[in-house]
Design a protein around this motif. Structure first.
Motif: not given
Length: 541
Positions: A264-267, A332-339, A384-389
């Motif tokens: 989470i901090p890295v992303a 939280i990690l998924k939300a950050v990866l989406t951003v 596709g990545v966003i759909i997978y998230i």
């Protein structure tokens, strides 16, 4: 004491027997037992490979070879009592399309990529037909492909081992005729060569006839054909053997074991940085409304950084996939990866716009076309990545494979060299397209290295410039001497000799690749190039 004996008895009962045998695989029950069928099929496939591919890099026969490969796989599957799955249709169609693209182009980069693509699609088709790959991710697929390629090498000795075993255990009157026939052919080939050489030395008429028949075949050619045959025979058999053993584990181990608090901090930090960078791109590049640093024009600002942004976009894809595949599920990690993924869209758009502006000033090359194509692939993969998230059941690898394959097939049929020549020559001193902003195009040396795909444009241009297109038919050595004598000023970039030298060099390269093609070597692009030249020669240009 009785209790101890009872425990000991139960312990012994649950222990596996030392004589317990490993369950028989498809290899044991089908291939090894029917070596006369699978061995003969591999030998025929090896001969078929030599017939199709010997000294034939991109002829129409390559499509025949790919179709024959599919038929060979189908035959093997029938004998193994296995069936193709529905998704195999995608692989078969893609392989055939790439084979057609191969004999329709003269671009060696496309040809190499096409053949690599056919090989990888073949392995994926085999894995999908033998294993349940519905839940496989990118890492599992790549590891399995690598495992098949590497471990099959360890099976190269199996044709000999199986042949010996078969002769000792299975040879009888009913099926020995096939093996005897193979042995007969094996004895015939070297004996035929020896007798042929003796007869050639015994009679001058026979030797003269033999020399005419084998004028284009040397000892080196024969050795090369033998090596090609041996390699493909062994490889095809060993690949079938390894896959039939089903040594790849179907299940995908859940590797999401890392704590989200690590990622989470890295992303988050990277996403905040990307948000600032994306804002700058929108304001400066897309809208162009803010003041640039001193000494920078808008064009200069836009013409730099596209390779760096492409690299960052690829890095972001790797980071997002690592976050999804190796960290425990976390909202939280998924939300950050989406951003982070959304910011990557801005970077992809920025890189694409910069590349387009760069092309406006410095024109087209294959690398610049490839960059734009790669950005389009990345854009769709991130979709596709966003759909997978949002939905973990989404088949990300299959989606990515379909996207990459379809877009690459489009690229392979597009003939990039044709468009490079057409677009660049549309902005010379004599003609100027409004799209381009830089100086008139003068890099004729670059055009001379293009493939036959560009012939419909370049041959017409050469004729319009008044250069002799019939030089295409001149003997190579004389032609090279002509260049040395008539283009002595080719190092002077401002001299018209550069343009003339480039035109004749293109005709020279074209002549070496496109003249006197046999039906076996027929290539659409090379045929069209030869036709374009002959048409101009008939017109007297």
């Amino acid at each position: 004491m009785n209790e101890d004996n009872k425990i000991l008895t139960e312990t012994v009962a649950v222990q596996p027997s030392a004589t317990t045998q490993k369950p028989l695989s498809v290899y044991d029950t089908h291939i090894k037992e029917n070596f006369h069928i699978f061995g003969a099929a591999s030998i025929l496939y090896g001969l078929f490979y030599v017939l199709c591919m010997y000294r034939n890099d991109a002829g129409i026969i390559y499509s025949v070879f790919v179709a024959g490969t599919i038929a060979y796989i189908w035959f093997v599957f029938q004998k193994l009592e296995m069936k193709f799955k529905k998704e195999s249709r995608f692989y078969v169609i893609s392989m055939l399309l790439l084979s057609v693209s191969t004999f329709c182009t003269d671009d060696w980069r496309i040809i190499v990529c096409n053949k690599t693509g056919v090989f990888l699609l073949t392995i994926c088709m085999l894995l999908g037909a033998i294993y349940d790959t519905k839940q496989w991710n990118l890492g599992k697929y790549l590891a399995s492909i690598a495992q098949v390629c590497v471990m099959s090498i360890g099976e190269l000795g199996m044709p000999f081992t199986d042949a010996v075993w078969y002769c000792k255990n299975k040879l009888d009157k009913k099926n020995s005729k096939y093996l005897y026939l193979l042995i007969g052919f094996a004895i015939t080939i070297p004996l035929f060569v020896i007798v042929f050489l003796l007869l050639s030395s015994a009679d001058i008429v026979f030797r003269d006839m033999a020399d005419r028949m084998l004028a284009n075949i040397s000892g080196g050619d024969v050795c090369l054909m033998v090596v090609m045959f041996a390699i493909m025979t062994l490889v095809s058999y060993s690949l079938v053997v390894y896959l039939s053993k089903k040594e790849i584990k179907e299940e995908v181990v859940d590797s999401r074991k890392l704590e989200p608090l690590i990622g989470i901090p890295v992303a988050t930090v990277l996403s905040l940085l990307y948000l600032v960078f994306s804002g700058i791109q929108i304001v400066y590049l897309f809208l162009g409304k803010m003041q640039l640093p001193t000494g920078y024009t808008y064009a200069e600002y836009a013409r730099e950084g596209f390779f760096q942004l492409l690299a960052v976009s690829i890095l972001n894809l790797a980071i997002v996939l690592v976050g999804l595949y190796f960290f425990k599920p976390s909202k939280i990690l998924k939300a950050v990866l989406t951003v982070m993924s959304l910011c990557t869209f801005i970077m992809i758009a920025s890189s694409a716009l910069r590349m387009v502006i760069y092309i406006q000033y410095y024109y087209l090359t294959f690398l610049r076309i490839l960059v734009l194509w790669s950005l389009l692939v990345l854009f769709l993969i991130f979709v596709g990545v966003i759909i997978y998230i949002a939905k973990e059941t989404f088949p990300l690898f299959r989606y990515s494979l379909v996207v990459f394959t379809c877009l690459y097939i489009g690229l392979s049929f597009s003939h990039p060299d044709y468009w490079i020549a057409k677009v660049n020559l549309a902005s010379t001193e004599d003609s100027r397209s409004d799209f381009f902003k830089g100086e008139a195009y003068e890099d004729y040396r670059f055009l001379s290295d293009l493939s036959a795909d560009a012939a419909p444009v370049l041959v017409d241009w050469i004729a319009e410039e008044g250069y002799a297109t019939d030089s295409y038919y001149v003997d190579t050595m004389t032609f090279e001497a002509y260049h040395i004598l008539n283009a002595s000023n080719q190092d002077d970039e401002t001299d018209l000799a550069v343009k003339e030298w480039s035109a004749y060099m293109y005709l020279k390269n074209l002549g070496e690749n496109c003249k006197e093609l046999s039906i076996r070597e027929f290539n659409v692009s090379r045929f069209i190039a030869d036709y374009e030249v002959s048409s101009q020669v008939k017109k007297g240009k």
